[in-house]
Design an enzyme around this catalytic site. Structure first.
Site, PDB file in Angstrom:
ATOM      1  N   GLU A 127       9.316  -0.423  -0.630  1.00 32.70           N
ATOM      2  CA  GLU A 127       9.734  -0.417   0.763  1.00 32.70           C
ATOM      3  C   GLU A 127      11.231  -0.719   0.814  1.00 32.70           C
ATOM      4  O   GLU A 127      11.676  -1.624   0.125  1.00 32.70           O
ATOM      5  CB  GLU A 127       8.983  -1.474   1.580  1.00 32.70           C
ATOM      6  CG  GLU A 127       9.282  -1.327   3.064  1.00 32.70           C
ATOM      7  CD  GLU A 127       8.511  -2.322   3.946  1.00 32.70           C
ATOM      8  OE1 GLU A 127       7.820  -3.218   3.413  1.00 32.70           O
ATOM      9  OE2 GLU A 127       8.616  -2.208   5.161  1.00 32.70           O
ATOM     10  N   GLY A 267      10.938 -11.926   0.750  1.00 34.29           N
ATOM     11  CA  GLY A 267       9.909 -12.946   0.527  1.00 34.29           C
ATOM     12  C   GLY A 267       8.760 -12.420  -0.303  1.00 34.29           C
ATOM     13  O   GLY A 267       8.369 -13.023  -1.303  1.00 34.29           O
ATOM     14  N   GLU A 270       3.696  -6.228   0.688  1.00 32.04           N
ATOM     15  CA  GLU A 270       2.269  -6.019   0.936  1.00 32.04           C
ATOM     16  C   GLU A 270       1.653  -4.813   0.237  1.00 32.04           C
ATOM     17  O   GLU A 270       0.656  -4.270   0.737  1.00 32.04           O
ATOM     18  CB  GLU A 270       2.064  -5.880   2.442  1.00 32.04           C
ATOM     19  CG  GLU A 270       2.612  -4.571   3.072  1.00 32.04           C
ATOM     20  CD  GLU A 270       3.994  -4.692   3.699  1.00 32.04           C
ATOM     21  OE1 GLU A 270       4.744  -5.606   3.310  1.00 32.04           O
ATOM     22  OE2 GLU A 270       4.328  -3.869   4.577  1.00 32.04           O
ATOM     23  N   ASN A 271       2.170  -4.344  -0.892  1.00 29.25           N
ATOM     24  CA  ASN A 271       1.618  -3.175  -1.578  1.00 29.25           C
ATOM     25  C   ASN A 271       0.089  -3.233  -1.594  1.00 29.25           C
ATOM     26  O   ASN A 271      -0.486  -4.278  -1.864  1.00 29.25           O
ATOM     27  CB  ASN A 271       2.111  -3.129  -3.022  1.00 29.25           C
ATOM     28  CG  ASN A 271       3.577  -3.438  -3.124  1.00 29.25           C
ATOM     29  OD1 ASN A 271       4.396  -2.732  -2.558  1.00 29.25           O
ATOM     30  ND2 ASN A 271       3.914  -4.528  -3.801  1.00 29.25           N
ATOM     31  N   HIS A 303       0.637 -13.498   5.728  1.00 31.03           N
ATOM     32  CA  HIS A 303       1.357 -12.344   6.266  1.00 31.03           C
ATOM     33  C   HIS A 303       1.083 -11.097   5.415  1.00 31.03           C
ATOM     34  O   HIS A 303       0.701 -10.048   5.950  1.00 31.03           O
ATOM     35  CB  HIS A 303       2.855 -12.663   6.306  1.00 31.03           C
ATOM     36  CG  HIS A 303       3.708 -11.557   6.825  1.00 31.03           C
ATOM     37  ND1 HIS A 303       4.126 -11.487   8.137  1.00 31.03           N
ATOM     38  CD2 HIS A 303       4.222 -10.462   6.215  1.00 31.03           C
ATOM     39  CE1 HIS A 303       4.845 -10.402   8.304  1.00 31.03           C
ATOM     40  NE2 HIS A 303       4.939  -9.761   7.153  1.00 31.03           N
ATOM     41  N   GLU A 304       1.280 -11.209   4.126  1.00 32.06           N
ATOM     42  CA  GLU A 304       1.107 -10.029   3.270  1.00 32.06           C
ATOM     43  C   GLU A 304      -0.353  -9.581   3.274  1.00 32.06           C
ATOM     44  O   GLU A 304      -0.655  -8.394   3.311  1.00 32.06           O
ATOM     45  CB  GLU A 304       1.574 -10.302   1.835  1.00 32.06           C
ATOM     46  CG  GLU A 304       3.005 -10.824   1.696  1.00 32.06           C
ATOM     47  CD  GLU A 304       4.065 -10.039   2.465  1.00 32.06           C
ATOM     48  OE1 GLU A 304       3.885  -8.821   2.649  1.00 32.06           O
ATOM     49  OE2 GLU A 304       5.061 -10.655   2.897  1.00 32.06           O
ATOM     50  N   HIS A 307      -1.205  -7.663   6.403  1.00 31.28           N
ATOM     51  CA  HIS A 307      -0.671  -6.297   6.411  1.00 31.28           C
ATOM     52  C   HIS A 307      -1.722  -5.281   5.950  1.00 31.28           C
ATOM     53  O   HIS A 307      -1.605  -4.097   6.236  1.00 31.28           O
ATOM     54  CB  HIS A 307       0.526  -6.187   5.464  1.00 31.28           C
ATOM     55  CG  HIS A 307       1.868  -6.386   6.115  1.00 31.28           C
ATOM     56  ND1 HIS A 307       2.229  -5.794   7.298  1.00 31.28           N
ATOM     57  CD2 HIS A 307       2.966  -7.101   5.712  1.00 31.28           C
ATOM     58  CE1 HIS A 307       3.487  -6.138   7.603  1.00 31.28           C
ATOM     59  NE2 HIS A 307       3.944  -6.931   6.662  1.00 31.28           N
TER      60      HIS A 307
HETATM   61  N1  0A1 Z   1       7.296  -5.636   4.188  1.00 32.65           N
HETATM   62  C1  0A1 Z   1       7.691  -6.901   3.634  1.00 32.65           C
HETATM   63  C2  0A1 Z   1       9.135  -7.151   3.618  1.00 32.65           C
HETATM   64  C3  0A1 Z   1       9.962  -6.406   2.623  1.00 32.65           C
HETATM   65  C4  0A1 Z   1      10.791  -5.418   3.043  1.00 32.65           C
HETATM   66  C5  0A1 Z   1      11.628  -4.766   2.170  1.00 32.65           C
HETATM   67  C6  0A1 Z   1      11.614  -5.147   0.865  1.00 32.65           C
HETATM   68  O1  0A1 Z   1      12.473  -4.525   0.002  1.00 32.65           O
HETATM   69  C7  0A1 Z   1      13.297  -5.145  -0.782  1.00 32.65           C
HETATM   70  C8  0A1 Z   1      10.782  -6.132   0.411  1.00 32.65           C
HETATM   71  C9  0A1 Z   1       9.948  -6.748   1.316  1.00 32.65           C
HETATM   72  C10 0A1 Z   1       7.113  -7.995   4.507  1.00 32.65           C
HETATM   73  O2  0A1 Z   1       7.162  -7.891   5.717  1.00 32.65           O
HETATM   74  O3  0A1 Z   1       6.666  -8.983   3.972  1.00 32.65           O
HETATM   75 ZN    ZN Z   2       5.718  -7.970   6.863  1.00 27.33          ZN
END
Ligand code: 0A1
Ligand code: ZN
Length: 880
Positions: A127, A267, A270-271, A303-304, A307
């Site tokens: 992401e 942080g 959420e893969n 949170h993760e 998701h």
């Molecule tokens: N989707 C994740 C946050 C996230 C976004 C971008 C990243 O790239 C380096 C990494 C993590 C979340 O909301 O936890």
């Molecule tokens: Zn998130």
């Protein structure tokens, strides 16, 4: 590194792709410098679309091989650049197979996007647009594909091979190699792809879902750190349980894995079925983690996990819809933590975070709507506005519709959009459908940037027994949106009588008032309550029902009354906090030569009463006693900021409170000492928080450094140890006590990078002019690394965003160090550099001398050569 193309992506340009990729098979032969990737993509032309060139995204890729339906493609039939692969004349058939070979070097990937190595572990971050650094693809969230992944590596280098979904096959090969195959039956966008390989320790668990399915849980950490993953595992099980109870959401795969890595830009991620975490948000025990760390771990694990439904099963159509998954998932993790801990304490903490991070964003040059319409670099939109304000918008929907209708809307959302890539319009529509209401005006919360303000005044007419509220809304202009439309603001309120009880009215007119909420929809409302014989106090925006600012004409006596008697815990905290802020601002103006009354003595007395009020939770008392931060005060002052004067005002107020309570605070402090074994639960954490804030005050009285040193030496957990160290370093910098404690801490945790981050952080936060040089010196410390995001954030991030007097040193030395370092970080990791650079977003609110120097630092960054798209975007918008 992607340099700036200057391209602006626009929401209105969204078009579905001509092609789909229903299936994706990936084959990885892992090697640090030359990982071979073979992608076999089933490409499908969308029905009714004429044959056209197929354009795939890449980022820094080299194409080694390409075949269509098993035949190597002649060079004349495609064009490949590092950033793009164009198949000029795809087959006429509706479906075909595209085979691509690329080679990448994970060990040289310092941007930490795509496939990289962290501590000899292979891991991925895709992401938002990292997948295109692995293979050419339609790397956009509306392309959902079913993935099968085969990973091959030398067994000794990577005994563990993980990807998304369920494990289907594994085995050994010749010459010490082995492989594993994973299959994820749920179609997903490429940003949710993940691969992890390496030598890791495992903590295993299991969870039985509401329909009776067994899910195998695994948390993987650096070998030897398994005992630090117990709390995360517990938080995961509680999250799975809660999502079933609160939202009826069940987990869907046979396994759920979490991997902790030590180099990570954010942080966690959420893969699908394979969350990758910054190890800071997994590893904890009482010796190494503070209560705040435990709370963060619980929240981020949740949170993760959440998701999986809000983000993965229902994903985003395009990146403009980021808040669809993020705002909603933050709302869900907030509710989870509120249920696990104390709801009112959690709410106060959320609002403090929102004000500290989102308000300055909304009030500065980087302001953007919760759903932006434009971006140059999507990485720069993982913001407090999208996340935190996005969550507040979901909370307002619940406030407006009520809990049952909100839940019905969520159920409909899951039912209607499961397996889809959805939009904010889809989300709002489910709530309109279940409630029969029109949410068009409310939708402005997604579309319009800026923090709305309500001006409120009141009048009581004793003869007519009428109480009137005059309420006026305004939304300040923000970059590229000068004219704003009127919003729908749900304002929770209460009328409080002299006995502290709610005052009832016989009729109300002038606005819709429903279940304790005034619905503000027009510019002005005159809300008349009849049947009210005595003038009540008004408690406004209870529970922080709307993310707004309030300008209330209210007597100080009413505020003192609410600070002691409001039945809404949030509003009660707010009343006291407003009084403190007003007094601090008045003191600031006095320091700058003004004459304003300060209620300091009365406040100090009230602080003492709150501290000792056994009917209040200790955690709440701790929050009430923690003075508004220097940045909070600056934000409320608005312009002409001199951080040294704010610091002096705040310091004087703290001394006044300590002096006034020098009899009561010591006994209270003593009574709160931990008895019995450590527990990270909220009640125990609350007692530690109260005791530690009392220590902060007591340290300002004679003998204070000795008291803090004693606290430090006697500490049996990290919360107390780090709190005492901060008190020593910040309140008594340069004293023998402070120096000894810093040295002891360093010696004790040498070799534990995550704990040393706290040591960096505390020193970066030492107020005053000398810290710039200290930070320079610490950058040469053996434990510091400019390539590691956690180290950089602890030292440079803390210095620039949490040390007002150090960073804003009048001679501009703080800005110079900052600009140099941001550019140094940028060479490796543009994302982390761009995020750091936002620390200067409020430069226009500074007094003229500092303003000129801060601007110069921004200009210096802007003129650096080969600036990344990430940093250029932030710097240019900040200067605009
Ligand atoms: N989707 C994740 C946050 C996230 C976004 C971008 C990243 O790239 C380096 C990494 C993590 C979340 O909301 O936890
Ligand atoms: Zn998130």
């Amino acid at each position: 590194m992607r340099t700036d193309t200057g391209h602006v992506f626009k929401l209105e340009d969204y078009r579905p792709c001509d092609y789909l990729i229903p299936r994706t098979s990936l084959d990885f032969r892992l090697s640090p410098d030359a990982t071979h990737v073979t992608a076999l993509l089933t490409i499908e032309r969308r029905a009714g679309v004429a044959a056209s060139p197929l354009v795939l995204d890449g980022d820094g890729l080299t194409l080694l091989g390409i075949a269509v339906d098993g035949h190597t493609l002649p060079a004349s039939d495609y064009e490949a650049t590092p950033d793009r692969l164009t198949i000029l004349k795809p087959p006429a058939a509706q479906r075909f197979e595209l085979r691509l070979e690329t080679e990448i070097a994970p060990s040289r990937n310092e941007a930490l996007m795509g496939l990289y190595r962290s501590n000899n572990v292979y891991c991925t971050q895709c992401e938002a647009e990292g997948f295109r650094r692995i293979t050419y693809f339609l790397d956009r969230p509306d392309i959902l594909s079913v993935y099968t992944v085969r990973i091959e590596a030398p067994h000794n280098e990577a005994p563990l091979l993980l990807s998304n979904g369920n494990p289907v096959e594994s085995g050994t090969l010749g010459s010490g190699r082995h492989y594993a195959v994973w299959h994820d039956p749920f179609p997903k966008p490429s940003y949710l792809f993940a691969l992890v390989a390496g030598a890791l320790g495992k903590v295993a668990g299991s969870f039985t879902t509401m329909s009776g399915r067994e899910v195998e849980l695994g948390i993987y950490v650096e070998p030897g750190k398994e005992q630090l993953a117990g709390y995360a595992m517990d938080a995961l099980k509680r999250s799975m349980q809660w999502d079933e109870e609160a939202f009826g959401r069940e987990y869907d795969l046979d396994v759920f894995n979490i991997v902790a890595v030590s180099d990570f830009n954010m942080g966690a991620m959420e893969n699908k079925g394979l969350n990758v975490f910054n190890d800071k948000y997994v590893l904890a025990d009482e010796e190494t983690a503070t209560d705040a760390d435990f709370a963060n771990i619980e929240a981020i694990i949740a949170h993760e996990y959440f998701h999986n439904w809000t983000g993965n099963r229902i994903t985003c159509r395009d990146w403009f819809q980021l808040c669809l998954k993020e705002g909603l998932t933050v709302y869900r993790d907030h509710e989870f933590s509120a249920d696990q801990r104390s709801r009112s304490v959690k709410r106060i903490a959320e609002v403090r975070t929102l004000r500290a991070h989102q308000f300055p964003e909304d009030q500065g040059p980087l302001a953007h709507p919760v759903r932006p319409r434009r971006y140059r670099e999507i990485n720069n939109f993982y913001t407090a506005t999208v996340y935190e304000k996005g969550s507040e918008v979901v909370r307002m929907i619940r406030t407006i519709l009520g809990p049952e209708t909100f839940r019905a809307g969520m159920d409909l959302y899951f039912e209607r959009h499961d397996g889809e890539a959805a939009t904010i319009e889809d989300f709002l529509k489910v709530f309109e459908d279940v409630s029969g209401r029109d949410l068009a005006q409310f939708a402005l919360w997604y579309h319009q940037a800026g923090t709305p303000n309500l001006t409120v005044s009141s009048a009581h007419n004793a003869a007519a027994k009428e109480f009137t509220l005059e309420i006026e809304q305004s939304v300040p202009p923000t970059p590229s949106e000068s004219r704003k439309r009127l919003m729908h603001i749900p304002l929770a309120f209460g009328l409080v009588g002299a006995n502290g009880k709610p005052v009832a009215w016989t009729a109300v007119e002038g606005a819709m008032v429903d279940d304790g909420v005034i619905h503000i929809r027009k510019r002005r409302h005159t809300v008349r309550f009849s049947g009210i014989s005595q003038r009540p106090s008004v408690s406004l925006n209870r529970g922080f029902s709307a993310p707004i600012t309030l300008s209330v004409q209210q007597k100080a006596d009413d505020q003192f009354f609410l600070a002691a008697h409001d039945s809404d815990a949030f509003a009660r905290w707010q009343a006291f906090n407003t009084l403190l802020t007003d007094a601090l601002i008045a003191a600031f103006r006095q320091i700058l030569g003004g004459k304003e009354p300060v209620f300091a003595a009365r406040l100090a007395e009230l602080a003492g009463r709150i501290a000792g009020d056994e009917t209040l939770e200790p955690a709440y008392r701790a929050l009430a006693l923690s003075l508004p931060g220097e940045a909070d005060i600056a934000r409320d002052i608005g312009k002409g900021i001199d951080p040294d004067a704010i610091f002096a005002a705040r310091e004087a107020m703290a001394r006044m409170i300590a002096e006034a309570n020098r009899e009561a605070f010591p006994a209270l402090y003593e009574s709160l000492a931990d008895k019995g074994p450590f527990s990270p639960d909220a009640a125990s954490a609350g007692r530690r928080a109260l005791r530690n804030i009392l220590l902060d005050y007591l340290s300002l009285l004679p003998g204070g450094a000795g008291l803090a040193a004693g606290h430090f030496n006697a500490a049996t957990n990290m919360t107390d140890r780090a709190a005492a160290l901060a008190v020593l370093a910040h309140r008594h910098p340069g004293t023998a006590e402070a120096e000894e404690a810093l040295a002891a801490f360093e010696a004790r945790y040498r070799g534990d990078a995550l704990v040393l981050d706290k040591w960096f952080q505390i020193q970066a936060g030492v107020p005053g002019a000398k810290t710039v040089e200290k930070v320079r010196e610490l950058m040469r410390h053996p434990a510091f690394s400019i390539a590691n995001p956690n180290r950089v954030r602890s030292l440079i991030g803390t210095f620039s965003s949490a040390n007002q007097t150090g960073f804003h040193r009048p001679d501009g030395e703080g800005y110079r160090l900052f600009a140099e370092t941001v550019l140094e970080v940028e060479k490796r990791n543009p994302q982390v550099a761009a995020r750091l650079a936002t620390a200067l977003r409020s430069w226009r609110s500074l007094e003229p001398g500092r303003q000129t120097k801060a601007r110069q630092a921004l200009l210096d960054m802007a003129k650096a050569e080969n600036l990344s798209a990430d940093l250029r975007d932030i710097v240019e918008r900040t200067l605009a």
